[in-house]
Design a protein around this motif. Sequence first.
Motif, mmCIF file in Angstrom:
data_model
loop_
_atom_site.group_PDB
_atom_site.id
_atom_site.type_symbol
_atom_site.label_atom_id
_atom_site.label_comp_id
_atom_site.label_asym_id
_atom_site.label_seq_id
_atom_site.Cartn_x
_atom_site.Cartn_y
_atom_site.Cartn_z
ATOM 1 N N TYR A 168 0.861 -1.196 0.000
ATOM 2 C CA TYR A 168 0.000 0.000 0.000
ATOM 3 C C TYR A 168 0.894 1.242 0.000
ATOM 4 O O TYR A 168 1.860 1.320 0.779
ATOM 5 N N ILE A 169 0.584 2.191 -0.846
ATOM 6 C CA ILE A 169 1.396 3.418 -0.940
ATOM 7 C C ILE A 169 0.491 4.619 -0.663
ATOM 8 O O ILE A 169 -0.520 4.809 -1.350
ATOM 9 N N SER A 170 0.838 5.395 0.352
ATOM 10 C CA SER A 170 -0.052 6.485 0.780
ATOM 11 C C SER A 170 0.386 7.836 0.192
ATOM 12 O O SER A 170 1.530 8.254 0.362
ATOM 13 N N ILE A 171 -0.555 8.494 -0.465
ATOM 14 C CA ILE A 171 -0.327 9.867 -0.951
ATOM 15 C C ILE A 171 -1.375 10.746 -0.247
ATOM 16 O O ILE A 171 -2.470 10.962 -0.787
ATOM 17 N N PRO A 172 -1.061 11.219 0.953
ATOM 18 C CA PRO A 172 -2.116 11.877 1.755
ATOM 19 C C PRO A 172 -2.283 13.355 1.425
ATOM 20 O O PRO A 172 -2.287 14.194 2.315
ATOM 21 N N PHE A 173 -2.408 13.659 0.140
ATOM 22 C CA PHE A 173 -2.567 15.064 -0.272
ATOM 23 C C PHE A 173 -3.794 15.188 -1.161
ATOM 24 O O PHE A 173 -4.137 14.264 -1.909
ATOM 25 N N CYS A 174 -4.467 16.339 -1.076
ATOM 26 C CA CYS A 174 -5.606 16.644 -1.956
ATOM 27 C C CYS A 174 -5.526 18.115 -2.340
ATOM 28 O O CYS A 174 -4.982 18.916 -1.577
ATOM 29 N N THR A 187 -3.949 19.722 2.460
ATOM 30 C CA THR A 187 -4.318 20.574 1.336
ATOM 31 C C THR A 187 -3.665 21.952 1.402
ATOM 32 O O THR A 187 -3.764 22.707 0.455
ATOM 33 N N THR A 188 -3.040 22.283 2.534
ATOM 34 C CA THR A 188 -2.530 23.649 2.627
ATOM 35 C C THR A 188 -1.270 23.781 1.766
ATOM 36 O O THR A 188 -0.558 22.804 1.525
ATOM 37 N N LYS A 189 -1.025 25.025 1.319
ATOM 38 C CA LYS A 189 0.128 25.295 0.447
ATOM 39 C C LYS A 189 1.420 24.793 1.081
ATOM 40 O O LYS A 189 2.263 24.192 0.431
ATOM 41 N N LYS A 190 1.523 25.046 2.402
ATOM 42 C CA LYS A 190 2.740 24.700 3.123
ATOM 43 C C LYS A 190 2.990 23.180 3.054
ATOM 44 O O LYS A 190 4.095 22.727 2.828
ATOM 45 N N PRO A 466 4.304 7.416 10.889
ATOM 46 C CA PRO A 466 3.838 8.712 11.408
ATOM 47 C C PRO A 466 2.700 9.255 10.543
ATOM 48 O O PRO A 466 2.678 9.056 9.331
ATOM 49 N N LYS A 467 1.755 9.940 11.219
ATOM 50 C CA LYS A 467 0.531 10.353 10.541
ATOM 51 C C LYS A 467 0.761 11.530 9.578
ATOM 52 O O LYS A 467 0.174 11.595 8.501
ATOM 53 N N TYR A 468 1.607 12.469 9.981
ATOM 54 C CA TYR A 468 1.762 13.705 9.202
ATOM 55 C C TYR A 468 2.997 13.647 8.313
ATOM 56 O O TYR A 468 4.044 13.120 8.729
ATOM 57 N N PRO A 469 2.906 14.244 7.102
ATOM 58 C CA PRO A 469 4.050 14.203 6.188
ATOM 59 C C PRO A 469 5.326 14.761 6.810
ATOM 60 O O PRO A 469 6.404 14.201 6.621
ATOM 61 N N TYR A 470 5.232 15.863 7.590
ATOM 62 C CA TYR A 470 6.484 16.412 8.137
ATOM 63 C C TYR A 470 7.075 15.486 9.205
ATOM 64 O O TYR A 470 8.290 15.353 9.313
#
Length: 496
Positions: A168-174, A187-190, A466-470
């Motif tokens: 499974y490959i996660s791309i958690p962006f919209c 979704t935020t610019k940052k 980890p849940k968040y990309p950063y």
Amino acid sequence: MKLIIHGDLGRYYLQTLCLLFFPGAKFSESEEITASTPVVTVKLTTDDEGAQAEATVCIGERSVTRSHREPYTDLPKKKTENMAASKAFFDAAKKFFGYTPSWGIMTGVRPTKIVLDYLNSGMTKEQTVKALRNDYLVYHKKATLATDIARNESKIIKKYPLDTCSVYISIPFCPTRCSYCSFVSFTTKKLLALIPAYLESLKLELSMIKRQIEESGFKLKTIYIGGGTPTTLSESQLEDLLSYIDKLFDTSSLDEFTLEAGRPDTISAKKLESAKNHNVTRISINPQTLNNFVLREIDRHHTAEMFFKAYEMAQKSGIPCINTDLIIGLPTDDFDSYSYTLDKIIELDPQNITAHTFCVKRSADILKEEGLQIYSRENKENYEISKCVDYTQIMTKKAGYLPYYMYRQKNAVGNFENVGFCKKGTEGIYNILMMEEIHSIFAAGAGAVTKFVGERNVKIERIFNPKYPYEYLEQDRQLAFEHTKKVMEQFFAQNQ
Ligand SMILES: C[S@@+](CC[C@H](N)C(=O)[O-])C[C@H]1O[C@@H](n2cnc3c(N)ncnc32)[C@H](O)[C@@H]1O
Ligand code: SF4
């Protein structure tokens, strides 16, 4: 609301049951009771022969009490006692609200899991349907649906022994956030600016997964790229990621390679061409509804016309399996609008249609915007929603679709189910393997969960990224890999 328990009963279990009739309720031990506070009281007494429960549902001066006795059998005593309490509560609440949830007292467990257990113990289809009705008070049509799905699933499950696996490959962006969504997606610019670094880290993790799969002798059968919305990636980012995956794994030998594209406003012919060139076999193009007014209401930044255009592009791309996601019971939607959507989708003749029932989770923007009243509309509209659910079963069957996988979510309107329908032989294999926990899944990316499965889903070990990309970017990939490897080796040493 207030839940008062007398006797040895699990509070969490009873709270889950209360949510069937009081969707979104918050439970407070200390709350002062006013004329509008719902109060549920459950009393349990036992003797040598069985368990006796009495339940009262009360709001202000109106109250209904019902009792139920359940004899002890060869089942564990605790289970019998829970059953007595839940049946007494269900009877009282049913009478109080004049409404019977069609899945009865079945909560917090996958219906098909129960059915597979019944079938594997040697029960026939008819005995299984009967048991679901007696033990869980499930409507006949739902018991039949769950049994049919589980029987179809077993044919697929047989082909995937424990030495097979998925990735499974996660791309958690919209691009933007839909107001009903509770998925982890950024979704935020940052955060969107993190995508290039995120993809590099993801590729590194995938290369480690590939090594782990090879070293441990797993046979990779399916890959699923999910989100968020993976097609939020630009054309060149998507091409780069897909060609990396294609080189790393032998994608041409997979049983299924899904790209859950999703939002029509993120699809382009070039992205679809990349997907096809790199052996993607299944793609989702999701309208949710074809009613532009409803699409605006739920902050989904596309129109029905954009869906039709994206769908046509997907058809032209030659990707063999197209899935379309729909949601039943969206705010401001009704039966006429939903049935129009479903009719139009069936006319397009996609290989897969997935019909979800609207549910409101705590992290959805709509809950912050509209508050708890979003839940209170639900009991009133159950009838309309139940018509949409039934219409979906009838029309998909008429058009030659089979229900092939199913799951239920807490707080779904009317407690209805989510069902995947497919044309014969086009089942979304990963969906079945993941939902029924049939084999191990190596997961990469933020929010992804790796799952090791031993002894036919009795033993399962999960490792959470980890849940968040950063946070994911800060993680030391090598250390994380070594941790996963160690957990995996220990798990399989104990569970072979
Ligand atoms: C990972 S999500 C999103 C896929 C993709 N980003 C999209 O929106 O088209 C997969 C599906 O879950 C369903 N879904 C998401 N939120 C939901 C909700 N609150 N209630 C019911 N279904 C929901 C939608 O049908 C959605 O397409
Ligand atoms: S529903 Fe899909 S597109 Fe909308 S925010 Fe959620 S994951 Fe993103």
